[in-house]
Write a protein that holds these residues in place. Structure first.
Motif, PDB file in Angstrom:
ATOM      1  N   GLY A  45       0.755  -1.243   0.000  1.00  0.00           N
ATOM      2  CA  GLY A  45       0.000   0.000   0.000  1.00  0.00           C
ATOM      3  C   GLY A  45       0.786   1.294   0.000  1.00  0.00           C
ATOM      4  N   PRO A  46       1.797   1.400  -0.848  1.00  0.00           N
ATOM      5  CA  PRO A  46       2.524   2.665  -0.888  1.00  0.00           C
ATOM      6  C   PRO A  46       1.629   3.836  -1.246  1.00  0.00           C
ATOM      7  CG  PRO A  46       3.149   1.255  -2.739  1.00  0.00           C
ATOM      8  CD  PRO A  46       2.335   0.422  -1.812  1.00  0.00           C
ATOM      9  N   SER A  47       0.537   3.560  -1.937  1.00  0.00           N
ATOM     10  CA  SER A  47      -0.326   4.681  -2.321  1.00  0.00           C
ATOM     11  C   SER A  47      -0.939   5.345  -1.097  1.00  0.00           C
ATOM     12  CB  SER A  47      -1.424   4.209  -3.261  1.00  0.00           C
ATOM     13  OG  SER A  47      -2.329   3.361  -2.583  1.00  0.00           O
ATOM     14  N   ARG A  48      -0.978   4.627   0.003  1.00  0.00           N
ATOM     15  CA  ARG A  48      -1.511   5.239   1.226  1.00  0.00           C
ATOM     16  C   ARG A  48      -0.684   6.437   1.649  1.00  0.00           C
ATOM     17  NH1 ARG A  48      -6.196   2.247   2.595  1.00  0.00           N
ATOM     18  NH2 ARG A  48      -5.864   0.139   1.836  1.00  0.00           N
TER      19      ARG A  48
END
Lengths: 361, 361
Positions: free
Chosen positions: A235-238
């Motif tokens: 979840g790097p987009s978090r």
DNA sequence: TCTGGCACTCGATTCTACCGAGTGCCAAGG
DNA sequence: CCTTGGCACTCGGTAGAATCGAGTGCCAGA
């Protein structure tokens, strides 16, 4: 630091109110809001004077004169250590976790990958999973497979279900039959031993075989060292959602790309006996806007891997801690399950008595 | 779309000037700037009137009245198809690539991982590497390794150096010896055949062995289908640098996390015979602010995998195309090299004559 | 010691003026 | 007919002034 000890109970309550409010709203919080918080029965004026004290002692800062207060790293630290109650997962989350570990099947790499996904789902922060190193894990099978004329692939299956592989450059052209012989000898010597301590004792009659075997032996040793630098980021987009400065996002993402840095970051934090590192507490400049929550993954009492969460310093620590702990524990159990159920040798269990993972605070 | 054909040469020159200028500066470009560009020898007034035409035809837009013009997706498309000259890598970059492919050693997964890093280094865009599927690649070795009492790990080494693995739940407790027998039978049947078409002909005397073998057989079939959904993303942090809207960054990153989506995106684009998809041309909503550059990775004329670049629509197309093509080609060569150098059977080469990868435009 | 009151600060918001890059249009010149 | 210089006009961006309001520090009184 003389003032690491306790705070006036009222100051503590005020600090707590500021932190929780700020975590929720991301806005500097003023004395008025604090006065309305539950458990505080003094006027805003009193709170103001307490706040100047808290600011002088380094727990709070004002972004500018005549704005509300924002917690400092030290403020968050006090909150985490002294104020926040343990924090539990909601029933829905708990359900998610248990269903995940029931349903998840199959093979190590996939398990880790999906675990990182789970963690970041639970918390909506970016997550990191660092698998345990294979130090003590015994080899279940080793094989040499010819690829090119002068390239062979060494494939080792470990007792925990991990498959490690490495290409070996051969100094000369080796026929398949020789490889097969070497493979057999390796297999016999390696099975049941940890990766690092494989040694084929007596030489065979064939010099070529011996050369290949010794190459493979050292490659096995290398594997042990290299293996644990593959991490799983979820979840790097978090991160992009957590910060509004695009520069920060870039810096943090760039750091996450350097696996070695992340591994040693988590390791450092764990070694210092912490489960949370806030802002600048871990010395990694580009992550100074982040907090890191770490939980060990221990297999049979041996701390090997770690799971981590990466979010803004105004993260929901109790929840993040709870999620990381639970997932870390479950993952450890899961890994041990694979190990224990082994039909034959289980030397790890024998040599190291089970020990409870030492909890902290 | 009636007007996909050519443009007035002068209009084309103006469009080109606008695109190159905008790619460089990210600022709307006005008639004055265009007039100063090389190869344009008319006054700004003339350019203005041409620009209204270009705008009417959909190649340009004004962000607002009385601002300069910005290319539309259609404008970029025309630029890429008709105007941009092929584009070559600088000597430094070329050097990087060749050194990379000389130095890179070892094993498939690492190769792909590092390739994605290379691509995003070369271009400073985010990159994606989708490995070729293993349809036609033959099995070099298969092995069954017992893990738990009722779990075995099926490990297959393919001729291209890939290692595929899958855990198998056994319906009953199977002793190691039975696994070994099954493993041997599988190995004999699989070696030299592609993953999907492994079949152990005659039953052994032992019913348990046969049960295990048939389980493993179907698992091998599954492997073929599953294998290609692992992709390698390089330099996601570049995205944060490319866009200044943090929302866009988040959306794009979130999309990149869904491997299946990315794979089918690249596949779609390639199948439509394109090497560039701009903005909304690929129907993926969250990526409408992005351009995607794709190059095939063909092994022995068979297009299997792909490399891709993901950047803002105002990306440097010639350079990105050149980088993707070169790296894609080299990667293909590299993969074929492993395949070809095989000491024994090389059926792919025999059944499919080498064919030049068809270039486009 | 706490509290209400009060003057003060200063970021954020709004409004205005203004600059200037850029446009569309037009009439004159090739 | 195409090109060009000229000109009025638009409108985003910037700068400065006014205003608002959340929040502060301080103080006198209970």
């Amino acid at each position: 630091m003389p003032d690491i000890q306790d705070l006036d109970p009222r100051k503590a309550a005020i600090l707590e109110a500021v932190v929780t409010e700020y975590i929720g709203t991301a806005q500097p919080v003023g004395s008025h809001h604090v006065a309305e918080a539950a458990g505080i029965n003094v006027s805003s004026a009193t709170i103001r004077s307490e706040m100047v004290a808290l600011e002088r002692e380094g727990y709070l800062v004002q972004p500018h004169t005549s704005a509300g207060r924002v917690p400092t790293d030290k403020g968050y630290r006090f909150f985490v250590d002294q104020l926040a109650e343990p924090g539990v997962l909601g029933p829905a989350q708990r359900h998610k976790v248990s269903r995940f570990f029931e349903q998840v099947h199959g093979e190590m790499e996939e398990l880790l990958e999906r675990t990182s996904g789970l963690l970041s789902d639970l918390t909506s922060y970016a997550s990191v999973v660092v698998p345990p190193s294979h130090d003590a894990v015994v080899v279940r099978s080793v094989q040499l497979v010819g690829l090119g004329a002068r390239v062979a692939l060494l494939v080792a299956v470990l007792a925990d279900g991990a498959v490690e592989k490495r290409a070996i450059e051969l100094p000369e052209e080796i026929p398949d039959e020789v490889l097969a012989v070497a493979s057999g000898r390796l297999q016999a010597a390696a099975q049941g031993h940890p990766l690092g301590s494989v040694h084929v004792a007596d030489p065979s009659g064939d010099a070529a075989v011996d050369r290949v075997v010794s190459l493979a032996e050292s490659a096995l040793g290398d594997l042990e060292c290299e293996a644990h630098d593959r991490i799983f980021v979820g979840g790097p987009s978090r991160l992009a959602a957590a910060f509004d400065a695009v520069d920060t996002v870039r810096a943090v993402l760039a750091t996450l790309e350097q696996q070695l840095v992340v591994v040693s970051l988590l390791r450092d934090v764990l070694e210092r006996g912490l489960s949370v590192a806030i802002g600048t507490e871990h010395g990694y400049e580009p992550l100074s806007a982040c907090a890191v929550v770490v939980a060990p993954v221990s297999v049979d009492g041996q701390v090997g891997g770690a799971v981590g969460l990466l979010g803004p310093t105004r993260m929901n620590y109790p929840q993040a801690l709870a999620a990381a702990r639970v997932v870390g524990e479950q993952l450890g159990d899961r890994l041990r399950a694979t190990l224990d159920a082994g039909p034959s040798a289980r030397p790890v269990r024998e040599t190291r008595p089970r020990r409870r993972a030492r909890g902290r605070r």
